[in-house]
Design a protein around this motif. Sequence first.
Motif, PDB file in Angstrom:
ATOM      1  N   GLU A 169       0.824  -1.206   0.000  1.00 22.10           N
ATOM      2  CA  GLU A 169       0.000   0.000   0.000  1.00 22.10           C
ATOM      3  C   GLU A 169       0.860   1.258   0.000  1.00 22.10           C
ATOM      4  O   GLU A 169       0.695   2.151   0.817  1.00 22.10           O
ATOM      5  CB  GLU A 169      -0.957  -0.030   1.204  1.00 22.10           C
ATOM      6  CG  GLU A 169      -1.944  -1.193   1.150  1.00 22.10           C
ATOM      7  CD  GLU A 169      -2.835  -1.269   2.381  1.00 22.10           C
ATOM      8  OE1 GLU A 169      -2.781  -0.326   3.208  1.00 22.10           O
ATOM      9  OE2 GLU A 169      -3.559  -2.272   2.514  1.00 22.10           O
ATOM     10  N   HIS A 170       1.814   1.276  -0.918  1.00 18.72           N
ATOM     11  CA  HIS A 170       2.671   2.439  -1.131  1.00 18.72           C
ATOM     12  C   HIS A 170       3.466   2.818   0.103  1.00 18.72           C
ATOM     13  O   HIS A 170       3.716   3.994   0.374  1.00 18.72           O
ATOM     14  CB  HIS A 170       1.831   3.640  -1.602  1.00 18.72           C
ATOM     15  CG  HIS A 170       0.970   3.325  -2.785  1.00 18.72           C
ATOM     16  ND1 HIS A 170       1.488   3.080  -4.032  1.00 18.72           N
ATOM     17  CD2 HIS A 170      -0.378   3.187  -2.897  1.00 18.72           C
ATOM     18  CE1 HIS A 170       0.503   2.830  -4.873  1.00 18.72           C
ATOM     19  NE2 HIS A 170      -0.640   2.872  -4.210  1.00 18.72           N
ATOM     20  N   GLY A 171       3.888   1.778   0.840  1.00 16.14           N
ATOM     21  CA  GLY A 171       4.754   2.020   1.991  1.00 16.14           C
ATOM     22  C   GLY A 171       6.213   2.062   1.558  1.00 16.14           C
ATOM     23  O   GLY A 171       6.538   2.132   0.369  1.00 16.14           O
ATOM     24  N   THR A 172       7.130   1.967   2.543  1.00 17.54           N
ATOM     25  CA  THR A 172       8.558   2.104   2.254  1.00 17.54           C
ATOM     26  C   THR A 172       9.155   0.883   1.561  1.00 17.54           C
ATOM     27  O   THR A 172      10.291   0.941   1.104  1.00 17.54           O
ATOM     28  CB  THR A 172       9.326   2.367   3.559  1.00 17.54           C
ATOM     29  OG1 THR A 172       9.039   1.317   4.501  1.00 17.54           O
ATOM     30  CG2 THR A 172       8.944   3.698   4.151  1.00 17.54           C
ATOM     31  N   GLY A 173       8.417  -0.241   1.476  1.00 20.03           N
ATOM     32  CA  GLY A 173       8.951  -1.446   0.835  1.00 20.03           C
ATOM     33  C   GLY A 173       8.255  -1.807  -0.457  1.00 20.03           C
ATOM     34  O   GLY A 173       8.254  -2.973  -0.869  1.00 20.03           O
ATOM     35  N   ALA A 174       7.680  -0.813  -1.147  1.00 17.38           N
ATOM     36  CA  ALA A 174       6.870  -1.086  -2.338  1.00 17.38           C
ATOM     37  C   ALA A 174       7.641  -1.777  -3.451  1.00 17.38           C
ATOM     38  O   ALA A 174       7.055  -2.502  -4.264  1.00 17.38           O
ATOM     39  CB  ALA A 174       6.271   0.227  -2.859  1.00 17.38           C
ATOM     40  N   ALA A 175       8.965  -1.598  -3.511  1.00 16.03           N
ATOM     41  CA  ALA A 175       9.754  -2.201  -4.591  1.00 16.03           C
ATOM     42  C   ALA A 175       9.787  -3.727  -4.504  1.00 16.03           C
ATOM     43  O   ALA A 175      10.162  -4.398  -5.472  1.00 16.03           O
ATOM     44  CB  ALA A 175      11.179  -1.656  -4.572  1.00 16.03           C
ATOM     45  N   ALA A 176       9.391  -4.282  -3.365  1.00 14.41           N
ATOM     46  CA  ALA A 176       9.381  -5.740  -3.209  1.00 14.41           C
ATOM     47  C   ALA A 176       8.016  -6.342  -3.508  1.00 14.41           C
ATOM     48  O   ALA A 176       7.806  -7.542  -3.305  1.00 14.41           O
ATOM     49  CB  ALA A 176       9.809  -6.115  -1.789  1.00 14.41           C
ATOM     50  N   LYS A 177       7.097  -5.567  -4.020  1.00 12.27           N
ATOM     51  CA  LYS A 177       5.723  -6.038  -4.233  1.00 12.27           C
ATOM     52  C   LYS A 177       5.639  -7.007  -5.410  1.00 12.27           C
ATOM     53  O   LYS A 177       6.179  -6.758  -6.482  1.00 12.27           O
ATOM     54  CB  LYS A 177       4.797  -4.848  -4.486  1.00 12.27           C
ATOM     55  CG  LYS A 177       3.339  -5.228  -4.676  1.00 12.27           C
ATOM     56  CD  LYS A 177       2.470  -3.997  -4.861  1.00 12.27           C
ATOM     57  CE  LYS A 177       0.999  -4.371  -5.062  1.00 12.27           C
ATOM     58  NZ  LYS A 177       0.150  -3.170  -5.209  1.00 12.27           N
ATOM     59  N   ILE A 178       4.954  -8.143  -5.175  1.00 16.53           N
ATOM     60  CA  ILE A 178       4.668  -9.131  -6.215  1.00 16.53           C
ATOM     61  C   ILE A 178       3.185  -9.462  -6.097  1.00 16.53           C
ATOM     62  O   ILE A 178       2.746  -9.968  -5.058  1.00 16.53           O
ATOM     63  CB  ILE A 178       5.525 -10.401  -6.041  1.00 16.53           C
ATOM     64  CG1 ILE A 178       7.014 -10.056  -6.095  1.00 16.53           C
ATOM     65  CG2 ILE A 178       5.186 -11.442  -7.109  1.00 16.53           C
ATOM     66  CD1 ILE A 178       7.925 -11.214  -5.777  1.00 16.53           C
ATOM     67  N   GLU A 179       2.442  -9.186  -7.134  1.00 20.90           N
ATOM     68  CA  GLU A 179       0.988  -9.327  -7.077  1.00 20.90           C
ATOM     69  C   GLU A 179       0.551 -10.735  -6.689  1.00 20.90           C
ATOM     70  O   GLU A 179      -0.301 -10.931  -5.824  1.00 20.90           O
ATOM     71  CB  GLU A 179       0.365  -8.937  -8.424  1.00 20.90           C
ATOM     72  CG  GLU A 179       0.491  -7.470  -8.776  1.00 20.90           C
ATOM     73  CD  GLU A 179      -0.388  -6.583  -7.904  1.00 20.90           C
ATOM     74  OE1 GLU A 179      -1.244  -7.125  -7.184  1.00 20.90           O
ATOM     75  OE2 GLU A 179      -0.204  -5.350  -7.935  1.00 20.90           O
ATOM     76  N   GLU A 180       1.132 -11.748  -7.331  1.00 17.89           N
ATOM     77  CA  GLU A 180       0.703 -13.122  -7.096  1.00 17.89           C
ATOM     78  C   GLU A 180       1.336 -13.755  -5.856  1.00 17.89           C
ATOM     79  O   GLU A 180       1.008 -14.889  -5.493  1.00 17.89           O
ATOM     80  CB  GLU A 180       0.988 -13.988  -8.325  1.00 17.89           C
ATOM     81  CG  GLU A 180       2.453 -14.049  -8.734  1.00 17.89           C
ATOM     82  CD  GLU A 180       2.836 -12.951  -9.715  1.00 17.89           C
ATOM     83  OE1 GLU A 180       3.540 -13.284 -10.694  1.00 17.89           O
ATOM     84  OE2 GLU A 180       2.454 -11.779  -9.503  1.00 17.89           O
ATOM     85  N   PHE A 181       2.262 -13.034  -5.234  1.00 14.15           N
ATOM     86  CA  PHE A 181       2.949 -13.563  -4.053  1.00 14.15           C
ATOM     87  C   PHE A 181       3.147 -12.414  -3.062  1.00 14.15           C
ATOM     88  O   PHE A 181       4.269 -12.009  -2.769  1.00 14.15           O
ATOM     89  CB  PHE A 181       4.293 -14.166  -4.472  1.00 14.15           C
ATOM     90  CG  PHE A 181       4.910 -15.112  -3.468  1.00 14.15           C
ATOM     91  CD1 PHE A 181       4.243 -16.262  -3.057  1.00 14.15           C
ATOM     92  CD2 PHE A 181       6.176 -14.867  -2.953  1.00 14.15           C
ATOM     93  CE1 PHE A 181       4.822 -17.138  -2.161  1.00 14.15           C
ATOM     94  CE2 PHE A 181       6.766 -15.741  -2.053  1.00 14.15           C
ATOM     95  CZ  PHE A 181       6.082 -16.888  -1.660  1.00 14.15           C
ATOM     96  N   PRO A 182       2.068 -11.863  -2.524  1.00 15.16           N
ATOM     97  CA  PRO A 182       2.151 -10.651  -1.695  1.00 15.16           C
ATOM     98  C   PRO A 182       2.907 -10.899  -0.394  1.00 15.16           C
ATOM     99  O   PRO A 182       2.656 -11.870   0.317  1.00 15.16           O
ATOM    100  CB  PRO A 182       0.693 -10.304  -1.425  1.00 15.16           C
ATOM    101  CG  PRO A 182      -0.051 -11.592  -1.594  1.00 15.16           C
ATOM    102  CD  PRO A 182       0.681 -12.347  -2.663  1.00 15.16           C
TER     103      PRO A 182
END
Length: 629
Positions: free
Chosen positions: A529-542
């Motif tokens: 949710e646009h926090g400080t770790g957004a670069a690690a976001k994977i849609e199918e593996f949240p």
Amino acid sequence: NPGTSIVSYGALSGGPFARHSTSQIQRRIGWIAVAVRLMALLLIVRLWSLQILQGAALRARSEDSRIRSERIRPPRGRIFDRNGTELVTNRPSYNLLFFPDELAGEWTFAQVAKLLNLLENDLVAAARDKSLPSFQGRILARDLTFSQVSKIEARMAGLSGLSIEVEPKRSYRFGKMAAHVLGTVGIVSPSEWAELKNDPARRFSASDFVGKTGIEKSFNDELTGTPGFRTYERDVRGRPVAWIDEMKPIPGQDIFLSLDFRLQTIVEEAFAGQIGAVIAMDPNNGEILAFSSAPSFDPDLFTGGGSARALQSLLTDPRKPLMNRAIQSAHSPGSVFKVISSLAGLQSGAITAETRVFCRGSVVVRGDRRHCHRSGGHGSVELVEALAKSCNVYYYLLGEKTGIEPLAKMAKAFGLGRITGIELPGEISGLVPTPEWKRRVLGEPWWPGETISVVIGQGSLLTTPLQLVTLIATIGNGGTRYRPTLIRGIRSPRSGELTRHPVRAVARLHVSPDQLALVRRGLYAVINEHGTGAAAKIEEFPAAGKTGTAQVIGKRKFSGEIPRRFRDHNWFVCYAPADKPEIALIIFIENGGKEGSHVKTRIAGRILRAFYEMRHPGGPENEARGGRS
């Protein structure tokens, strides 16, 4: 008469009898007889001494000069990953042995050194080893080349007292990969020999290789096999002519690690060029799936094949490649500690889910102005938002309310401040500061302002990467803290049976499910949710996690570019998937500075993506059809 004529002739001719009387001649004959009797008596005494007094010892010595008994070194147990990929094995190595009792004087060390292109002084020094009995072979040179062995074998007839020994030598198949886990071996040191020589099974000799670091050291007893022996009759040149007896060596036990070679490869590729550590753990049992400390080194350098220059380079490298940063470097965890601060605040009643704070970018606490990492502030935030955006102001005020004791108590509940117990030597405990600790160690009282530093993961607080991945795994699995483990099982060389290593849960968090769920909600927002770790976001593996930056030194001390050793440390911890975790992960970049704050989450995202594709080939659709591996 005939007798008279002979005497007269002797006297006239000037013979010997002309000068000596008969009595003198008889006396001389008597002395000669006495001397002969004395010599005979001495010979009889000597024979009696050799045959009666020293007979048994001399017979044994005579037998030893005809029969040689050699110790056969056993192979060390091999090391595998969880899927059976062989990581550490053994290869045959050829050593040159010297038996002092058999030296016939027909060759010199200078000749052997010239023949093999070795240093004469090294050969002489090894031959003069006083720690070994004279009948036991000394290793003059290790790991001879095929060419060197051929030269010795071709001239063996004229080299009495020399022999070629085959020794199983350690071989690390993938070079630097997982070097800090696998460890190193080396020749027994005097201090080690003082203990190992008393081994009840007599498995060791002073010239053996034993584990020095890593799993090689922690499981040296299991990895060490039982030596064999061969006895044979030899000729005067030491060449075997008849075999008498042989007992084959028994290899050491095989170790199966929890590491997944495939994931380990991905981790090391993703982290290439960095200084720090990466650990991937199964949050449901504490098994370590990947473990990397960077920079790394090649363990083969310590098996006898590394040059002195290469070894010296490792020891003097300012990046300290021999340090296992995952367990031997402790630093302030930065904002990762806000996970603990949040739970401590909820449990102590200092905050609730609805508690809001207005962040303007800074706040005055106990007369000091404290700043948030976002100069413009975050506005009005509650706990989930404060975690997601890592709002310092929120936590400054939380620390003001809680004080140090609830923070320290919660930190210790997660295992901070003590070693985790992983099967590696040299782990350090880190530090959870308390008023009692400060009085005892520094002789000073605890100041409330110090709590304001600790609550955001700074100050005297010190943690290791392994402790923090254990922390996030405990949050992810719902509150059970497992002892981290690298071992899945040990296999017997005799029966081939694999004994599984037990999983060990060491503690259960005394935190309400609602409070834990609230913190987990904040960790989910950090990435998704646009926090400080957004670069690690994977849609199918949240994933759910927390970023952290730990200041090394005040930036105001530098007007220009900050030297690397003074740059901030970068942390990122997470687990995935967020609802039912299969992996917990930590990325630690030492002195990564501003660049590291962006790189850490990208590295994590790459590893999580690879793990997901490895565990779920074909994606969710394939898994629904039963295609999960």
